[in-house]
Design an enzyme around this catalytic site. Sequence first.
Site, PDB file in Angstrom:
ATOM      1  N   ARG A  46       0.382  -1.443  -0.300  1.00 24.33           N
ATOM      2  CA  ARG A  46       0.224  -0.173   0.135  1.00 24.33           C
ATOM      3  C   ARG A  46       0.691   1.356  -0.355  1.00 24.33           C
ATOM      4  NH1 ARG A  46      -1.877   1.392   4.385  1.00 24.33           N
ATOM      5  NH2 ARG A  46      -2.042  -0.394   5.522  1.00 24.33           N
ATOM      6  N   TYR A  98     -16.558  18.128 -15.124  1.00 26.68           N
ATOM      7  CA  TYR A  98     -16.843  16.962 -15.081  1.00 26.68           C
ATOM      8  C   TYR A  98     -18.194  15.871 -13.810  1.00 26.68           C
ATOM      9  CZ  TYR A  98     -16.255  11.930 -13.773  1.00 26.68           C
ATOM     10  OH  TYR A  98     -16.250  10.648 -13.712  1.00 26.68           O
ATOM     11  N   ASP A 170      -7.642  20.117 -13.408  1.00 25.85           N
ATOM     12  CA  ASP A 170      -7.995  18.947 -13.284  1.00 25.85           C
ATOM     13  C   ASP A 170      -7.423  18.705 -15.190  1.00 25.85           C
ATOM     14  OD1 ASP A 170      -9.661  16.275 -15.298  1.00 25.85           O
ATOM     15  OD2 ASP A 170     -10.998  16.291 -13.632  1.00 25.85           O
ATOM     16  N   LYS A 195      -7.957   8.130 -19.016  1.00 23.17           N
ATOM     17  CA  LYS A 195      -9.102   8.070 -20.050  1.00 23.17           C
ATOM     18  C   LYS A 195      -7.051   8.108 -21.307  1.00 23.17           C
ATOM     19  CE  LYS A 195     -12.629   8.743 -18.300  1.00 23.17           C
ATOM     20  NZ  LYS A 195     -12.957   9.980 -17.337  1.00 23.17           N
TER      21      LYS A 195
HETATM   22  C1  LIG Z   1     -13.550  10.540 -16.047  1.00 16.99           C
HETATM   23  C2  LIG Z   1     -13.288  11.774 -15.580  1.00 16.99           C
HETATM   24  C3  LIG Z   1     -12.159  11.845 -14.248  1.00 16.99           C
HETATM   25  C4  LIG Z   1     -13.090  11.467 -13.509  1.00 16.99           C
HETATM   26  O1  LIG Z   1     -11.912   9.601 -13.084  1.00 16.99           O
HETATM   27  P1  LIG Z   1     -12.439   8.588 -12.620  1.00 16.99           P
HETATM   28  O2  LIG Z   1     -10.670   7.924 -13.516  1.00 16.99           O
HETATM   29  O3  LIG Z   1     -13.075   7.835 -13.748  1.00 16.99           O
HETATM   30  O4  LIG Z   1     -12.721   8.330 -11.687  1.00 16.99           O
HETATM   31  C5  LIG Z   1     -12.439  13.849 -14.060  1.00 16.99           C
HETATM   32  N1  LIG Z   1     -12.659  14.256 -14.641  1.00 16.99           N
HETATM   33  C6  LIG Z   1     -12.748  14.420 -16.288  1.00 16.99           C
HETATM   34  C7  LIG Z   1     -12.792  15.508 -16.012  1.00 16.99           C
HETATM   35  C8  LIG Z   1     -13.040  13.235 -16.206  1.00 16.99           C
HETATM   36  O5  LIG Z   1     -13.584  13.116 -17.426  1.00 16.99           O
END
Ligand SMILES: *Cc1c(COP(=O)(O)O)cnc(C)c1O
Length: 379
Positions: A46, A98, A170, A195
């Site tokens: 961990r 998001y 983000d 992504k």
């Molecule tokens: C998908 C996404 C998230 C969340 O990520 P996960 O891997 O699904 O937990 C946060 N911000 C954006 C812009 C996203 O497209």
Amino acid sequence: MKLATKFIHAGTEPDPSTGAIMTPIFQTSTYVQEAPGKNKGYEYARSQNPTRKALEDAYAIIENAKFGLAFGSGVAATDSVIKLLNPGDEVIAANDMYGGSYRLFTKVWERYGITFIYVDTTNAANVQAAVTANTKMIWLETPTNPLMNITDIAAIAVISKAAHALLCVDNTFASPYLQNPLDQGADIVMHSATKYLGGHSDVIQGALMMNDPELREKLYFIQKSCGAVPGPMDCFLVLRGIKTLHVRMKQHCENGEKIAHWLRNHAKIGKVYWPGFEDNAGYAVAKKQMRGFGGMISFVLKDESIEAANQVLTGTHLFSLAESLGGVESLINHPASMTHASIPREERIKNGLADGLIRLSVGIEDADDLIEDLKQAIG
Ligand SMILES: *Cc1c(COP(=O)(O)O)cnc(C)c1O
């Protein structure tokens, strides 16, 4: 070092025990110690794992950061950032972001006494006006999901510094190929590695990158104390994904540009949201802080009925109807009922997210085939 070389070599060293060129998947929970307290830097998985370490080094390199940390998902990474705060603290957040971040902020963290103030961050004056003595963090997304709004990171960094607040960006939509927020003055970059970084729709993971060693220690403490760590197999997959980020992103951008222009010229299409249009409100800022415009596009039909949107959403063959984005294959999504259903309709409409809005994650297939697919679905 140029981007292509950086993405291929980031974080990976041949395995010292075998020479394996690819970082092995260290599928272990613990490490044998020579004597109590005498170890090779790895005690319990961990806290430390060599596959994760290679990926975290790669995360730092690709965002021009000193440090990287990997998490079990993008929202786990976001959650860990919010855990830096205390009850009474205020966060200024983007009003178009998001849906899962909005849900985490309002449904989970508000209950613990943290206040979130949502503003249109594309105008820095709105952010400045929302600053109070309790402002401890500014949370940005640019381009935003799903309206592709662009916020000037450097301009907001000036405000966050003056307010002694942390600026977190983000950077999922742009990926480090197109934008590096730390270079623009941000304190923390967050990615859903699910992504573009993973890039193949086969893994859920999140990342944080930062330069300040103290901030890294605090976030590492949260990572190991709260335990939202990714497994070594997932780390391996993201490491592999990063090696082709530049070639994939180049194609995402090229296909995105072709499809955005094709949509715009189509008689049945209303507004098209894509940051690369010169008459787009965010174009000048996008041009300044990004190296390209990406493959994320949203649009509305002139016929704004849900029925008309549904016909397109269910009529494509190459674009699969699914949440998520950033994979090699193209996806089509209906934010109001899918990715952004957790935002109340009233809020969505207020922020410009129409019921009929359709979002595309343009993949790296042949652009002509993708256009043919949209053509037959739109009719
Ligand atoms: C998908 C996404 C998230 C969340 O990520 P996960 O891997 O699904 O937990 C946060 N911000 C954006 C812009 C996203 O497209």
